[in-house]
Design a protein around this motif. Structure first.
Motif, PDB file in Angstrom:
ATOM      1  N   LYS A   1       1.113  -7.823   6.172  1.00  0.00           N
ATOM      2  CA  LYS A   1       2.222  -7.931   5.223  1.00  0.00           C
ATOM      3  C   LYS A   1       2.874  -9.315   5.265  1.00  0.00           C
ATOM      4  N   ASN A   2       2.773 -10.003   6.407  1.00  0.00           N
ATOM      5  CA  ASN A   2       3.347 -11.351   6.497  1.00  0.00           C
ATOM      6  C   ASN A   2       2.586 -12.346   5.631  1.00  0.00           C
ATOM      7  N   MET A   3       1.311 -12.076   5.382  1.00  0.00           N
ATOM      8  CA  MET A   3       0.477 -13.026   4.653  1.00  0.00           C
ATOM      9  C   MET A   3       0.555 -12.859   3.140  1.00  0.00           C
ATOM     10  N   ILE A   4       0.956 -11.679   2.685  1.00  0.00           N
ATOM     11  CA  ILE A   4       0.934 -11.360   1.256  1.00  0.00           C
ATOM     12  C   ILE A   4       2.306 -10.855   0.822  1.00  0.00           C
ATOM     13  N   LEU A   5       2.778 -11.323  -0.324  1.00  0.00           N
ATOM     14  CA  LEU A   5       4.061 -10.859  -0.841  1.00  0.00           C
ATOM     15  C   LEU A   5       3.982  -9.382  -1.200  1.00  0.00           C
ATOM     16  N   PRO A   6       5.093  -8.644  -1.083  1.00  0.00           N
ATOM     17  CA  PRO A   6       5.054  -7.183  -1.291  1.00  0.00           C
ATOM     18  C   PRO A   6       4.440  -6.755  -2.621  1.00  0.00           C
ATOM     19  N   GLY A   7       4.738  -7.477  -3.697  1.00  0.00           N
ATOM     20  CA  GLY A   7       4.213  -7.075  -5.003  1.00  0.00           C
ATOM     21  C   GLY A   7       2.713  -7.224  -5.154  1.00  0.00           C
ATOM     22  N   ALA A   8       2.073  -7.976  -4.251  1.00  0.00           N
ATOM     23  CA  ALA A   8       0.621  -8.161  -4.300  1.00  0.00           C
ATOM     24  C   ALA A   8      -0.100  -7.407  -3.195  1.00  0.00           C
ATOM     25  N   LEU A   9       0.658  -6.707  -2.360  1.00  0.00           N
ATOM     26  CA  LEU A   9       0.080  -6.067  -1.174  1.00  0.00           C
ATOM     27  C   LEU A   9      -0.961  -5.010  -1.532  1.00  0.00           C
ATOM     28  N   HIS A  10      -0.715  -4.219  -2.574  1.00  0.00           N
ATOM     29  CA  HIS A  10      -1.660  -3.173  -2.974  1.00  0.00           C
ATOM     30  C   HIS A  10      -3.044  -3.761  -3.245  1.00  0.00           C
ATOM     31  N   HIS A  11      -3.081  -4.925  -3.863  1.00  0.00           N
ATOM     32  CA  HIS A  11      -4.358  -5.556  -4.226  1.00  0.00           C
ATOM     33  C   HIS A  11      -5.038  -6.155  -2.995  1.00  0.00           C
ATOM     34  N   ALA A  12      -4.238  -6.582  -2.026  1.00  0.00           N
ATOM     35  CA  ALA A  12      -4.808  -7.056  -0.764  1.00  0.00           C
ATOM     36  C   ALA A  12      -5.418  -5.893   0.017  1.00  0.00           C
ATOM     37  N   LEU A  13      -4.708  -4.770   0.055  1.00  0.00           N
ATOM     38  CA  LEU A  13      -5.237  -3.586   0.738  1.00  0.00           C
ATOM     39  C   LEU A  13      -6.542  -3.114   0.101  1.00  0.00           C
ATOM     40  N   ALA A  14      -6.642  -3.270  -1.218  1.00  0.00           N
ATOM     41  CA  ALA A  14      -7.862  -2.831  -1.904  1.00  0.00           C
ATOM     42  C   ALA A  14      -9.093  -3.546  -1.358  1.00  0.00           C
ATOM     43  N   LEU A  15      -8.928  -4.803  -0.974  1.00  0.00           N
ATOM     44  CA  LEU A  15     -10.071  -5.574  -0.476  1.00  0.00           C
ATOM     45  C   LEU A  15     -10.642  -5.004   0.814  1.00  0.00           C
ATOM     46  N   VAL A  16      -9.804  -4.365   1.624  1.00  0.00           N
ATOM     47  CA  VAL A  16     -10.318  -3.792   2.873  1.00  0.00           C
ATOM     48  C   VAL A  16     -10.706  -2.324   2.700  1.00  0.00           C
ATOM     49  N   HIS A  17     -10.572  -1.809   1.482  1.00  0.00           N
ATOM     50  CA  HIS A  17     -10.966  -0.426   1.200  1.00  0.00           C
ATOM     51  C   HIS A  17     -12.239  -0.331   0.347  1.00  0.00           C
ATOM     52  N   ILE A  18     -12.794  -1.462  -0.058  1.00  0.00           N
ATOM     53  CA  ILE A  18     -14.016  -1.420  -0.878  1.00  0.00           C
ATOM     54  C   ILE A  18     -15.114  -0.679  -0.115  1.00  0.00           C
ATOM     55  N   PRO A  19     -15.780   0.286  -0.745  1.00  0.00           N
ATOM     56  CA  PRO A  19     -16.827   1.044  -0.042  1.00  0.00           C
ATOM     57  C   PRO A  19     -17.939   0.138   0.481  1.00  0.00           C
ATOM     58  N   SER A  20     -18.458   0.490   1.632  1.00  0.00           N
ATOM     59  CA  SER A  20     -19.582  -0.248   2.206  1.00  0.00           C
ATOM     60  C   SER A  20     -20.895   0.350   1.719  1.00  0.00           C
ATOM     61  N   PRO A  21     -21.945  -0.449   1.628  1.00  0.00           N
ATOM     62  CA  PRO A  21     -23.248   0.097   1.239  1.00  0.00           C
ATOM     63  C   PRO A  21     -23.776   1.058   2.299  1.00  0.00           C
ATOM     64  N   PRO A  22     -24.463   2.096   1.920  1.00  0.00           N
ATOM     65  CA  PRO A  22     -25.112   2.970   2.905  1.00  0.00           C
ATOM     66  C   PRO A  22     -26.179   2.201   3.688  1.00  0.00           C
ATOM     67  N   ASP A  23     -26.562   2.720   4.824  1.00  0.00           N
ATOM     68  CA  ASP A  23     -27.595   2.076   5.633  1.00  0.00           C
ATOM     69  C   ASP A  23     -28.856   1.860   4.809  1.00  0.00           C
ATOM     70  N   GLY A  24     -29.378   0.654   4.868  1.00  0.00           N
ATOM     71  CA  GLY A  24     -30.612   0.331   4.154  1.00  0.00           C
ATOM     72  C   GLY A  24     -30.411  -0.022   2.695  1.00  0.00           C
ATOM     73  N   GLU A  25     -29.185   0.036   2.206  1.00  0.00           N
ATOM     74  CA  GLU A  25     -28.902  -0.288   0.802  1.00  0.00           C
ATOM     75  C   GLU A  25     -28.133  -1.603   0.713  1.00  0.00           C
ATOM     76  N   LYS A  26     -28.295  -2.279  -0.408  1.00  0.00           N
ATOM     77  CA  LYS A  26     -27.616  -3.560  -0.610  1.00  0.00           C
ATOM     78  C   LYS A  26     -26.228  -3.381  -1.215  1.00  0.00           C
TER      79      LYS A  26
END
Length: 411
Positions: free
Chosen positions: A49-74
């Motif tokens: 939260k120190n790095m991102i202003l409150p109004g943009a925090l939701h979009h920053a959190l989205a970056l760490v919630h992007i689904p990962s590819p399954p094993d063996g998939e790109k």
């Protein structure tokens, strides 16, 4: 510092400006490491939260919630991306992850630093485009407000998110993980009308007797960036490099001339479906975006005065991102470079700023094309037509400046 109580050390760690500082501190101090280990999630979320202003925090959190590819998939499965985007477009539905590796944290720190530099550079460039000087127009060139900086942070974060959700995939016809129509229906269409505009916004004979070559009919692959036959594709090449994300663009900007040249050679000539193609599906059947009643407020979740004041009509819903084609909306490019969708009403209402925007809106079509569309500029091949050089020199030009993306693995 090692003599401080653990509870106090936790508070100190929560005030650090980024994850890179945290990594340095816990490596240097065993007491800080123990404090961090006992309150990991609280400390990480506080620094986030120190790095991102409150109004943009939701979009920053989205970056760490992007689904990962399954094993063996790109790539992640489309159903997982659909679920993720459904949550993303519901503000407040994303929380700080319970588990987050330090590698991910430091990677995000770098991204936050890139965004901070990008915001400042964008502001400086926009003020230069507006022709605003500190001495002549102090109101127009006042520092970024918290709301303006939040809008810019949000735009860069959302752009990065878009790049990661829809990466390149040269195994498909559109060279993207999803075609433009899917990008439009799943992402862009769900944004508020003004938000895509926030995101859219580089002879004579030789005495040696060596065979001479005209600088014409340049190879469209090796020298596609300079050839007449591919100049209409130049904007697509630039869009492709932008689609590689903020990390790549930061590397491109900060590289020295030699490194920058090689980066461009490795990634051109290439093109794929990206935001400009997605926005192409916005035409037709769209409701008017009328000016809201009751005036404007500098609210992060409401459109800015500039977006309504300088677009052509209520039906001008999205400012197009392409400079080619009949319906490209290239006449809107001058006001886009000036950032009309970001500025507070106080800046927009400054006479010098308002005058600059109105002059940009009134620019002649030919002038706009020459400034913003490479399709209307002469290529090096056109400018050097009739010039002859030794065949060996043409070979050297290809080796030093031609595309190498088929020769070097850039992934």
């Amino acid at each position: 510092m090692d003599s401080l109580p653990t509870e106090l050390l936790c508070l100190v760690l929560q005030e650090l400006k980024d994850f890179q500082d945290l990594s340095s501190v816990i490596k240097a101090s065993p007491s800080c490491f123990r404090a961090f280990a006992g309150s990991r999630r609280i400390i990480l979320s506080s620094i986030f939260k120190n790095m991102i202003l409150p109004g943009a925090l939701h979009h920053a959190l989205a970056l760490v919630h992007i689904p990962s590819p399954p094993d063996g998939e790109k790539f992640p499965y489309f159903r997982d991306l659909d679920c993720f985007l459904h949550r993303y477009f519901q503000e407040g539905s994303l929380e700080f992850p319970t588990e987050l590796s330090m590698v991910t944290c430091i990677s995000f720190s770098r991204l936050a630093g890139q965004i901070s530099r990008s915001v400042d550079a964008y502001f400086d460039d926009a003020m230069e485009s507006l022709g605003i000087a500190n001495q002549s127009s102090p109101q127009g060139c006042m520092p970024l407000s918290s709301i303006e900086r939040t809008r810019l942070q949000r735009a860069f974060l959302r752009f990065e998110l878009y790049c990661r959700v829809y990466p390149e995939d040269f195994s498909t016809r559109c060279s993207s993980h999803a075609p433009g129509l899917t990008q439009w229906s799943k992402f862009v269409k769900r944004m508020e009308p003004w938000e895509p505009s926030e995101n859219c916004e580089m002879g004579h004979a030789d005495d040696s007797g060596e065979r001479m070559c005209y600088l014409e009919n340049l190879n469209p692959v090796d020298l596609g960036l300079f050839s007449e036959s591919r100049k209409s594709d130049a904007n697509g090449f630039i869009s492709y490099m932008a689609s590689l994300g903020l990390g790549f663009m930061d590397k491109l900007i900060t590289a020295d001339d030699h490194e920058r040249k090689d980066l461009i050679r490795r990634h051109a000539p290439r093109a794929r479906h990206f935001l400009p193609e997605a926005l192409g599906y916005s035409a037709g059947g769209r409701p008017a975006a009328a000016t809201p009643a009751g005036g404007f407020t500098d609210d992060i979740n409401r459109p800015k005065l500039g977006w309504f004041r300088y677009k052509c009509s209520d039906w001008d819903r999205h400012l197009p991102a392409k400079t080619d084609g009949r319906f490209s909306g290239i006449t809107r490019f001058p006001i886009r470079t000036m950032g009309c969708v970001f500025w507070d009403a106080g800046r927009i209402c400054c006479p010098a700023v308002d005058e600059a925007f109105r002059e940009a809106n009134g620019m002649d079509m030919q002038e706009v094309r020459e400034l913003y569309s490479r399709e209307y500029r002469p290529t090096p091949e056109e400018r050097l037509k009739g010039v002859q050089i030794p065949e060996s020199q043409l070979g050297r030009i290809i080796r030093e400046y031609g595309s190498i993306n088929d020769m070097i693995d850039d992934h």
